[in-house]
Design an enzyme around this catalytic site. Structure first.
Site, mmCIF file in Angstrom:
data_model
loop_
_atom_site.group_PDB
_atom_site.id
_atom_site.type_symbol
_atom_site.label_atom_id
_atom_site.label_comp_id
_atom_site.label_asym_id
_atom_site.label_seq_id
_atom_site.Cartn_x
_atom_site.Cartn_y
_atom_site.Cartn_z
ATOM 1 N N CYS A 136 2.596 7.887 0.525
ATOM 2 C CA CYS A 136 1.962 8.793 1.488
ATOM 3 C C CYS A 136 2.232 10.224 1.015
ATOM 4 C CB CYS A 136 2.455 8.525 2.912
ATOM 5 S SG CYS A 136 4.163 8.999 3.243
ATOM 6 N N ASN A 139 6.682 10.990 2.000
ATOM 7 C CA ASN A 139 7.584 9.843 1.920
ATOM 8 C C ASN A 139 8.663 9.862 2.999
ATOM 9 O OD1 ASN A 139 9.942 8.407 -0.410
ATOM 10 N ND2 ASN A 139 8.384 7.322 0.721
ATOM 11 N N CYS A 158 7.332 9.330 6.595
ATOM 12 C CA CYS A 158 6.739 8.691 7.781
ATOM 13 C C CYS A 158 6.035 7.381 7.426
ATOM 14 C CB CYS A 158 5.734 9.629 8.473
ATOM 15 S SG CYS A 158 6.450 11.144 9.137
ATOM 16 N N ARG A 159 4.809 7.491 6.914
ATOM 17 C CA ARG A 159 3.977 6.311 6.724
ATOM 18 C C ARG A 159 4.440 5.384 5.615
ATOM 19 N NH1 ARG A 159 -1.569 9.447 6.210
ATOM 20 N NH2 ARG A 159 -0.110 10.973 5.382
ATOM 21 N N SER A 160 4.728 5.916 4.432
ATOM 22 C CA SER A 160 5.088 5.015 3.325
ATOM 23 C C SER A 160 6.437 4.332 3.533
ATOM 24 C CB SER A 160 5.003 5.715 1.964
ATOM 25 O OG SER A 160 5.847 6.829 1.873
ATOM 26 N N ASP A 190 -1.705 10.430 9.663
ATOM 27 C CA ASP A 190 -0.353 10.972 9.523
ATOM 28 C C ASP A 190 0.193 11.310 10.910
ATOM 29 O OD1 ASP A 190 1.992 12.263 8.839
ATOM 30 O OD2 ASP A 190 1.046 13.631 7.414
#
Length: 164
Positions: free
Chosen positions: A9, A12, A14-16, A128
Site C-alpha cells: 500500500c 505500509n 494500514c492496508r498492507s 485508504d
C-alpha cells in the site's frame, strides 16, 4: 521451494499490514505456512521503522488477528525473490508495474480485490482508511477478508503445481 507474497500500500502502516495479517492467518489455517511466506511494504518510505497504525492493530486484535510489523518501503530488487506482489489500489498497481525491472516482474503485480468474486469490474480499490475513523478500518478489513479466500485458492494452485 517457498512461494512468496508481498502486499503493498502507500505507507505500509494500514492496508498492507492488515492484508499481511489476514492472509498469513488464512495460509496457517490451510496448513501452508511452511510453503508460503507473507510480507508487506509501502510504495513510499514515510513510515519506515514504525509500527502499524494503532487503529489497524485495534481492528486486527478485535478480529483475533496477530501482527508483528515494522513498516518499510518496497524495493525493485525484491521482484527477483517474490512470486506475487499484491497491491491495495490501482495507484499502487501502476507504481509497482513501473518499478518492475522486467515484463515478467510486472506480471507478478495484481490488485487484491481482483481475487474477490463479489467485486466485479468497477472499482477494485481498498480505500485508504488513514484519514478517517475506525469505520474505515473495519471496511478495509472486510474487503481484505473477502478477497483472501480467492487469493489463497490461487496461491494454493501455484504451490501444489510446483509440488507436482
Amino acid at each position: 521451494m517457498t512461494y512468496r507474497v508481498c502486499f503493498v500500500c502507500t505507507g505500509n502502516i494500514c492496508r498492507s499490514p492488515m492484508a499481511e495479517a489476514v492472509f498469513r492467518a488464512r495460509v496457517a489455517e490451510a496448513g501452508l505456512e511452511d510453503e508460503v511466506e507473507v510480507d508487506s511494504a509501502g510504495t513510499g518510505g514515510w513510515h519506515e521503522g514504525e509500527d502499524a497504525d494503532p487503529r489497524t492493530l485495534a481492528v486486527l486484535a478485535d478480529h483475533a488477528y496477530d501482527l508483528d510489523h515494522t513498516a518499510r518501503q518496497f524495493q525493485p530488487s525484491w521482484f527477483s525473490r517474490l512470486d506475487l506482489v499484491i497491491t491495495l489500489d490501482a495507484g499502487h498497481l501502476r507504481a509497482l508495474r513501473r518499478l518492475a525491472p522486467t515484463e515478467q516482474d510486472a506480471a507478478k503485480v495484481r490488485l487484491l480485490r481482483s481475487y474477490d468474486p463479489a467485486a466485479h469490474g468497477g472499482d477494485l480499490d481498498v480505500p485508504d482508511p488513514y484519514y478517517g475513523g475506525m469505520d474505515g478500518f473495519e471496511e478495509c478489513l472486510e474487503m481484505v477478508e473477502a478477497a483472501s479466500a480467492g487469493l489463497l485458492a490461487a496461491v494454493r494452485e501455484h504451490v501444489e503445481g510446483r509440488a507436482a
